[in-house]
Design a protein around this motif. Sequence first.
Motif, PDB file in Angstrom:
ATOM      1  N   LYS A 191     -14.502  77.930  52.251  1.00  0.00           N
ATOM      2  CA  LYS A 191     -14.858  77.464  53.590  1.00  0.00           C
ATOM      3  C   LYS A 191     -14.060  76.222  53.950  1.00  0.00           C
ATOM      4  N   LEU A 192     -13.909  75.313  53.013  1.00  0.00           N
ATOM      5  CA  LEU A 192     -13.085  74.128  53.260  1.00  0.00           C
ATOM      6  C   LEU A 192     -11.638  74.521  53.520  1.00  0.00           C
ATOM      7  N   LEU A 193     -11.154  75.522  52.780  1.00  0.00           N
ATOM      8  CA  LEU A 193      -9.783  75.981  52.955  1.00  0.00           C
ATOM      9  C   LEU A 193      -9.591  76.619  54.333  1.00  0.00           C
ATOM     10  N   ILE A 194     -10.587  77.349  54.801  1.00  0.00           N
ATOM     11  CA  ILE A 194     -10.520  77.952  56.138  1.00  0.00           C
ATOM     12  C   ILE A 194     -10.352  76.869  57.198  1.00  0.00           C
ATOM     13  N   GLU A 195     -11.158  75.832  57.106  1.00  0.00           N
ATOM     14  CA  GLU A 195     -11.104  74.775  58.122  1.00  0.00           C
ATOM     15  C   GLU A 195      -9.842  73.926  57.989  1.00  0.00           C
ATOM     16  N   ASP A 241      -6.686  73.250  60.781  1.00  0.00           N
ATOM     17  CA  ASP A 241      -6.084  71.963  61.132  1.00  0.00           C
ATOM     18  C   ASP A 241      -4.579  71.966  60.887  1.00  0.00           C
ATOM     19  N   LEU A 242      -4.161  72.591  59.793  1.00  0.00           N
ATOM     20  CA  LEU A 242      -2.727  72.654  59.486  1.00  0.00           C
ATOM     21  C   LEU A 242      -1.972  73.447  60.546  1.00  0.00           C
ATOM     22  N   ILE A 243      -2.573  74.544  60.986  1.00  0.00           N
ATOM     23  CA  ILE A 243      -1.933  75.370  62.017  1.00  0.00           C
ATOM     24  C   ILE A 243      -1.953  74.643  63.359  1.00  0.00           C
ATOM     25  N   GLU A 259      -6.697  66.215  51.621  1.00  0.00           N
ATOM     26  CA  GLU A 259      -7.599  65.180  51.109  1.00  0.00           C
ATOM     27  C   GLU A 259      -8.858  65.073  51.961  1.00  0.00           C
ATOM     28  N   ARG A 260      -8.687  65.227  53.273  1.00  0.00           N
ATOM     29  CA  ARG A 260      -9.833  65.157  54.177  1.00  0.00           C
ATOM     30  C   ARG A 260     -10.873  66.218  53.835  1.00  0.00           C
ATOM     31  N   TYR A 261     -10.406  67.391  53.379  1.00  0.00           N
ATOM     32  CA  TYR A 261     -11.316  68.482  53.031  1.00  0.00           C
ATOM     33  C   TYR A 261     -11.590  68.563  51.524  1.00  0.00           C
ATOM     34  N   ASP A 262     -11.197  67.524  50.805  1.00  0.00           N
ATOM     35  CA  ASP A 262     -11.464  67.446  49.368  1.00  0.00           C
ATOM     36  C   ASP A 262     -10.854  68.634  48.627  1.00  0.00           C
TER      37      ASP A 262
END
Length: 709
Positions: free
Chosen positions: A241-245, A249-251, A327-330
Amino acid sequence: MSLPDSDRELVTAELGRDPTSTEAALFENLWSEHCAYRSSRPLLSAFSSEGDQVVVGPGDDAAVVRLPDNDGESDSETYVTMGIESHNHPSYVDPYDGAATGVGGIVRDTLSMGAYPIALTDSLYFGGFDREHTRYLLDGVVEGIADYGNAIGVPTVGGSVEFHDDYEGNPLVNVACVGLVDEERLVTAEAQAAGNKLVLVGNATGRDGLGGASFASEDLAEDAETEDRPAVQVGDPYSEKLLIEANEDLIDAGLIQSARDLGAAGLGGASSELVAKGGFGARIDLDRVHQREPNMNPLEIVLAESQERMCYEVRPEDVDAVADIAERYDLGCSVIGEVSEGNYVCRFNSETVVDVPPEFLADGAPMNDLDSVEPTQPEPDRPDVDVESAFEAVVSAPNTASKRWVYRQYDHEVGARTALLPGDDAAVLAIREAGTGLTISAGAVPAWTDCAPYDGARAVALENATNLAAKGATPLAAVDCLNGGNPEKPDVYGGFKGIVDGLADMCRDLSVPVVGGNVSLYNDSVAGPIPPTPTLAMVGAKEGYDAPPAAFDGEGTVLLVGDESDALGGSELLAQVGGSDRFPTLPENASDVVTTLASVADADPTLAVHDVSNGGLAVALAEMVTAESGADVAVEDPVALFEETPGRAIVETTDPDAVEEAFDGVAPVTTLGEATEDGTLSLSVDGTKLAVDAETIASLRDVLATELD
């Protein structure tokens, strides 16, 4: 793990030396059946993958299809991504983690296109429902899918569950994902420029899933549940879920040049395929990979299939921004190397452990030239049928019974797009960005393809298209998951070839491009091969999000539209009472039937539409009855009640003349009777009369919940 001698000779000749141990393991996995499609690729040219709506076809992590714009307000075209994956062997060894990581993998395929995942489907195939082991596998698989999908916030909106004795030693778990992206955000898995950095984002690399691609490319052994457990990955949905969000942001920030998720063959598979697709090489420092376990060797780092990881191509000036978002998404973040000219090179402890041509590694596997034997259909041997007992047996069979026990465990409304819930012919999602309803149907009927691989696969394609049309949508595109047994057996390969050709031919007849897919072979065990199983996930589009229900309204005339057949091959009736028969004849004008049905389903006088498939008219009529609505109908003979010719539907309408006019010259329309408001199915079959109320029907159809709760 061991590279076969014939492959080792090819690799040695290409490299001019013996491969290192890491290279040998990398070639074994990337040249496995699971990754290289060595037995199936020669057959896949049968599929048509082109169309004006196709933006990205086969060969990427997911396909991309253009949606029709029905609101006229968007400045950017709206795309949907489509992907499908199998996690069959892992789900036998460890049903919970095997199924859960199948969901995680197909979601990351969606992320790698720059898309946000909006829906999942699961098509599941198990042995006989009366077996304790089947129920153990079913319970674990459904729990794994539910826990992972629910935790990441992606709704599971559709799919299928089938039982067949030949899946006892090798169940199938096929999962599809649909994502949403627009033309500005779209990325692909093709490296863009030498000098760009390769950045690994996500969970740390451990030793789980080692050799998973190789494991998926061989028959399951008798002791697979214990001996092959290390090849099964362990999922972490909260990191996903963190990776999805983070990916969003990266896109959004325009930081990603290309992307590939780490699935089969791990880092080695993802990074080598990404650069090979762009015509580049890579230089990777394995010491820089963030690791979960100490003292990992280069082979483990390269091939581990630890989950929740993405490989991104990033411009050098954007690396710090990517690291800040991670880092923001740990999430872990490692700059592991860069895109280069020349070979694919990996170094470990200052030593070169891999130095190979990337195109040869990614695409150099030789294809297999296998013998095949064309399957034959059984001779007719129909049983005498007692209508009342046959109706009860077919309606209560696990294959035709309600799958509510399964889908009630899934969160199918998260995301606020689900306009039509599971339990109907197809799911409907509201794509408000385009004012378009996106319909989804997925599944296969192994009894059909076991009886007649070619015609059964054609029927699977038509069945999925009919599901969409019953909700007022016209098909847009499809992805397939082609499952078969050991292709080295001529009869098994002949059946597999039959489902490929059958699926391809009917999709072509329907003008539905097959834009991507997956192949899973060696689904063979001590119990024997599985039936050839062509899971199809098909999407359609319609204006708006409303769709006619599958339940009777109670106010209209009940019609059957579509060609009937007098054959029972592959039917649930024969599975319940014994006997054999040839497979039904399919309509020659399937595309016209589907298009007309979609138009009728969207017409104002239409009150309900439900397709006829597993169990025939008996099951379709029973499924339409509610506590407030029923029907009084007549059918000429038992065969007409139980035969399963796809491409047909029951339509309840207040204007039967308009339906007959619409289908004039397309397909026959038969008046079955009238809908009622008494909650009872009153059925007359060749002089035999049945009256079954909604409560009795619900009790018959709730066999899964009754046995599993």
